[in-house]
Design an enzyme around this catalytic site. Structure first.
Site: not given
Length: 158
Positions: A16, A84-86
């Site tokens: 990420s 959002k990934e986090l």
């Protein structure tokens, strides 16, 4: 007996990162180093196929990874995709025992966990777009705080 609901692990590592900041330097070197030693790594520029819907593919890749390396850079929080990934990474850490390894690339961990400096400015922009009480923004701040409190690597130059 029914099969387990735990997702199958298709990737060793999920990376990420904020592409504009790191894709052609640090991430490129890290990805190649992992590849050379046989570590199967999801990096969005390598794994996303043209025409794929980005969000479902990324979320599935996080679920299917053993480790997430989150590379925080100065502009990481300006990307809604990164945030959002986090959130998904932190959820998988708590629910599926995903190992999360943060790298603080030219940014102090205190800036990330306290949402200061460039992170504060980025979140203020998100708040102005989505509203100060937005559930998304609240989740993003919590995920930054949680990730910023993890032990990781602080890299400046070199």
């Amino acid at each position: 007996m029914a099969s387990s609901s735990k997702p199958e692990k298709n990737y060793d590592v999920f990376l990420s990162f904020r592409g504009a900041d790191l894709r052609n330097n640090f991430i490129g070197h890290l990805y190649q180093a992992l590849y050379r030693i046989g570590i199967y790594t999801f990096r969005d520029s390598e794994e996303l196929k043209k025409g794929d819907q980005i969000s479902p593919v990324l979320m599935k890749a996080i679920e299917e990874s053993c480790i997430a390396i989150v590379v925080f850079s100065e502009n990481y929080a300006s990307s809604r995709w990164c945030l959002k990934e986090l959130v998904k990474i932190i959820e998988c850490k708590e629910q599926n025992n995903l190992t999360v390894l943060p790298v603080f690339y030219k940014v102090d961990p205190r800036v990330v966990r306290g949402c200061k400096n460039s992170y504060q400015r980025a979140l203020a922009k998100h708040e102005s777009k989505f509203g100060k009480e937005s559930e998304n923004v609240k989740r993003w701040k919590k995920a930054l705080s949680d990730a910023g409190n993890l032990s990781g690597w602080h890299l400046n130059d070199g």
